[in-house]
Design a protein around this motif. Structure first.
Motif, mmCIF file in Angstrom:
data_model
loop_
_atom_site.group_PDB
_atom_site.id
_atom_site.type_symbol
_atom_site.label_atom_id
_atom_site.label_comp_id
_atom_site.label_asym_id
_atom_site.label_seq_id
_atom_site.Cartn_x
_atom_site.Cartn_y
_atom_site.Cartn_z
ATOM 1 N N ILE A 290 10.740 -35.175 4.277
ATOM 2 C CA ILE A 290 11.304 -36.403 4.832
ATOM 3 C C ILE A 290 12.194 -36.043 6.013
ATOM 4 N N PRO A 291 11.657 -36.213 7.244
ATOM 5 C CA PRO A 291 12.462 -35.906 8.420
ATOM 6 C C PRO A 291 13.456 -37.015 8.717
ATOM 7 N N THR A 292 14.673 -36.644 9.075
ATOM 8 C CA THR A 292 15.683 -37.613 9.523
ATOM 9 C C THR A 292 16.269 -37.097 10.842
ATOM 10 N N VAL B 149 3.295 -31.441 21.515
ATOM 11 C CA VAL B 149 2.917 -32.721 22.078
ATOM 12 C C VAL B 149 3.079 -33.805 21.025
ATOM 13 N N ALA B 150 3.697 -34.912 21.411
ATOM 14 C CA ALA B 150 3.900 -36.017 20.466
ATOM 15 C C ALA B 150 3.041 -37.212 20.892
ATOM 16 N N THR B 151 2.713 -38.055 19.898
ATOM 17 C CA THR B 151 1.925 -39.257 20.166
ATOM 18 C C THR B 151 2.841 -40.385 20.640
ATOM 19 N N TYR C 87 13.209 -41.219 15.871
ATOM 20 C CA TYR C 87 13.961 -40.161 15.188
ATOM 21 C C TYR C 87 13.597 -40.098 13.710
ATOM 22 N N MET C 88 13.537 -41.273 13.091
ATOM 23 C CA MET C 88 13.189 -41.312 11.669
ATOM 24 C C MET C 88 12.817 -42.740 11.290
ATOM 25 N N LEU C 89 12.221 -42.902 10.092
ATOM 26 C CA LEU C 89 11.951 -44.225 9.549
ATOM 27 C C LEU C 89 12.811 -44.393 8.303
ATOM 28 N N GLY C 90 13.304 -45.615 8.087
ATOM 29 C CA GLY C 90 14.144 -45.866 6.916
ATOM 30 C C GLY C 90 14.609 -47.302 6.913
ATOM 31 N N PHE C 91 15.567 -47.626 6.090
ATOM 32 C CA PHE C 91 16.130 -48.977 5.954
ATOM 33 C C PHE C 91 15.142 -49.902 5.240
ATOM 34 N N THR C 92 13.992 -50.175 5.856
ATOM 35 C CA THR C 92 12.882 -50.828 5.138
ATOM 36 C C THR C 92 11.629 -50.017 5.471
ATOM 37 N N PRO C 93 10.533 -50.206 4.686
ATOM 38 C CA PRO C 93 9.313 -49.453 4.994
ATOM 39 C C PRO C 93 8.907 -49.631 6.460
ATOM 40 N N GLY C 94 8.772 -48.535 7.182
ATOM 41 C CA GLY C 94 8.292 -48.579 8.556
ATOM 42 C C GLY C 94 9.332 -48.848 9.615
ATOM 43 N N PHE D 212 3.195 -46.332 13.041
ATOM 44 C CA PHE D 212 3.671 -45.099 13.672
ATOM 45 C C PHE D 212 4.454 -44.290 12.652
ATOM 46 N N ALA D 213 4.687 -43.031 12.998
ATOM 47 C CA ALA D 213 5.383 -42.109 12.101
ATOM 48 C C ALA D 213 6.637 -41.588 12.787
ATOM 49 N N ALA D 214 7.548 -41.066 11.981
ATOM 50 C CA ALA D 214 8.705 -40.366 12.533
ATOM 51 C C ALA D 214 8.185 -39.211 13.382
ATOM 52 N N GLY D 215 8.758 -39.021 14.552
ATOM 53 C CA GLY D 215 8.297 -37.967 15.456
ATOM 54 C C GLY D 215 7.409 -38.500 16.576
#
Lengths: 248, 310
Positions: free
Chosen positions: A49-51, A89-91, A133-140, A207-210
């Protein structure tokens, strides 16, 4: 690597802490390590879990000891540090947004607050990709970095009870999207017709974190057109790539 | 199938949780009391990961048009089948056209009802667990209501012995709960006195306790210089301490990230005790090592293995 510590988070968790700061480069290292662990040791970890500036690794202590896992992780950290030339490389996920009117009832407030025209606020908000940077608080829900202070705005004094899914808002110098209908106090400047969180879909998260997000302005007709395609399942989000830690 | 006559206070479908989506901000959810839910599944002849009903404080009433096999474990909600008491921590046979009723929890807080064959709802992101805040999983992503129909899955042909759990494996639900804690990841953000308070002080479960977390009252825990951290990952068992010094223990539905310093983590085998805590119960924390936590996990596993063979 002395600034990195590996901490305990219960008997099944450890946290790789990269320092106490919000910084695009630090967050980039978090995501590089997350990828490295997920790709190279899938049997050893349950979840990563990246933050902002740390990575939690969840593991089964009956399969692998904390010491063994920590040693492996330190190896990856050292390797990443040595090479230093990873083609990292990031998306970039393109997020079409209809700004203003019923889609963004607070756009005018944000403009007035910053002595800008509505057009200028939109131009600034769409001017560069934002790092997730990260996902949290609610899903997505994405915590995004890199928004210009020129369009910063305080939260609402009284939060709204229900904000429609897809709403794009500003709170302080942060911007974000509400993935599901939820209460909230952000200034709403627009809405995307895309589903940020779609639990029934084979790709439940847009989308994903990162990743990076690039907002693009669309008009109300285009909003409805894309919305129909999304509902029919025929819409494919536009993506591109960017060197991590690049323009944002 | 069975029909819900009365849903009880908060009855949801839960399994072992939605693993693998925390990086996307999706909470794990799942049963609050892993021990009682697992035992209910073992007694009912199910896989330990089968979905069960989790009832809270006040149980529901259900009508069964067809025969079924069930097991009930956890808080004692004084269940009756067609007016006759059924034993807690046991499996039982339900004849066609029966009524199964539960009352308030005489001890503990949460009761698990396992149906032989499991509950036939579609998994969402790999789990049948209900997460009401995102309206997903379980039955339409919400708590059960009157007139809901619960479809029971198909079990194996093999019938199993109706039995009760040996007294060796029965937990005691008391009003004084001790849980073991591994310090970290941010125990260094608390004063020596603050850490001493955690392990020496007495805490009371407040009325603000639910599937997301348990707020404690009583002793206050002192930070070195404030409670805020740059938000990082959270999971069940984490003990967050906000500015007022009153700790919050995160539970199954907790958010995946949080911004308060975490002084320690309750080890996962002890979360079952907290799942059975009610407002007013006292909590004490005991410091624990990785080795002790592993021994507790092994002991829990051994109980399941022994219970599985009867």
């Amino acid at each position: 690597m002395s600034d990195i510590s590996i901490l305990k988070a219960g008997e099944k968790g450890l946290v790789i802490d990269f320092g106490n700061l919000i910084d695009p480069a630090v967050n980039g290292r978090v995501h590089r390590l997350a990828h490295s662990i997920a790709a190279n040791m899938p049997g050893d970890v349950i979840e990563v879990i990246p933050t902002y500036r740390s990575l939690m690794v969840y593991f089964d202590p009956q399969q692998i000891s904390r010491e063994t896992l920590s040693a492996k992780i330190r190896q990856y950290l050292d390797n990443t540090a040595e090479s230093g030339t990873t083609d990292d490389v990031a998306t970039v996920v393109s997020i079409p947004v209809c700004y203003g009117a019923e889609f963004g009832p607070d756009l005018e407030f944000v403009a007035n607050h910053n002595r800008l025209s509505i057009r200028e606020v939109i131009a600034i908000h769409t001017s560069q990709p934002y790092q997730v940077y990260m996902l949290g608080f609610t899903p997505g829900f994405p915590y995004l970095g890199g928004m210009s202070e020129r369009i910063a705005a305080p939260r609402l004094a009284q939060p709204r009870v229900a904000i429609p899914a897809g709403s794009v808002g500003i709170a302080g110098s942060q911007t974000g999207i509400y993935p599901i209908e939820s209460p909230g106090g952000w200034q709403l400047i627009g809405r995307t017709p895309l589903k940020v969180f779609d639990p029934g879909s084979s790709t439940p998260f847009l989308f994903a974190a990162g990743n990076y997000l690039q907002f693009t302005a669309i008009d109300a007709d285009t909003f409805r057109f894309i919305h129909q395609q999304v509902e029919a399942g025929s819409y494919t989000p536009l993506t591109s790539t960017i060197a991590r830690g690049g323009t944002a | 199938m069975c029909t819900v006559i009365k849903p009880g206070m908060l009855t949801t479908i839960q399994d072992q949780g939605r693993i693998g989506y925390r990086a996307y901000g999706m909470p794990v959810s799942g049963v609050m009391d892993r021990y009682a839910a697992t035992m209910a599944n073992l007694l009912a002849g199910n896989e330990t990961g089968a979905a069960v009903l989790e009832m809270t404080l006040l149980g529901g009433t259900f009508h069964f048009p067809n025969e079924a096999y069930l097991a009930v474990c956890g808080a004692d909600m004084q269940g009756t089948l067609n007016g006759r008491r059924i034993k807690n921590w046991s499996a039982f046979y339900v004849p066609a056209n029966s009524e199964l009723a539960f009352d308030y929890a005489a001890s503990g807080c949460r009761t698990y009802l396992s149906f032989y064959g499991g509950i036939a709802v579609s998994p969402v992101l790999g789990s049948r667990s209900t997460y009401t805040r995102a309206v997903i999983g379980g039955l339409e992503g919400r708590a059960l209501q009157a007139d809901d129909v619960i479809e029971i899955g198909k079990g194996d042909e093999m019938p199993f012995a109706l039995r009760e759990l040996s007294y060796h494996h029965l937990p005691k639900y008391t009003h004084e709960i001790r849980v073991r804690v591994i310090p970290g990841p941010q125990d260094d953000l608390f004063t020596t006195e603050g850490v001493r308070t955690l392990f020496g002080g007495s805490f009371t479960v407040s009325s603000r306790n639910d599937r997301m977390g348990i707020l404690l009252e009583g002793a206050t825990i002192q930070h070195v210089s404030g409670p805020d951290i740059i938000s990082d990952a959270l999971c069940a068992g984490a003990i967050q301490v906000p500015g007022d010094g009153h700790p919050i223990i995160m539970m199954a539905d907790c958010q995946t990230t949080g911004g308060y310093a975490k002084i320690g983590f309750v080890i996962s085998p002890d979360l079952s005790k907290l799942a059975q805590a009610k407002a007013g119960d006292t909590i004490t924390f005991v410091e624990c090592s990785d080795g002790e936590a592993l021994a507790a996990l092994a002991a829990e596993q051994l109980s399941y293995e022994k219970a599985a063979i009867g």
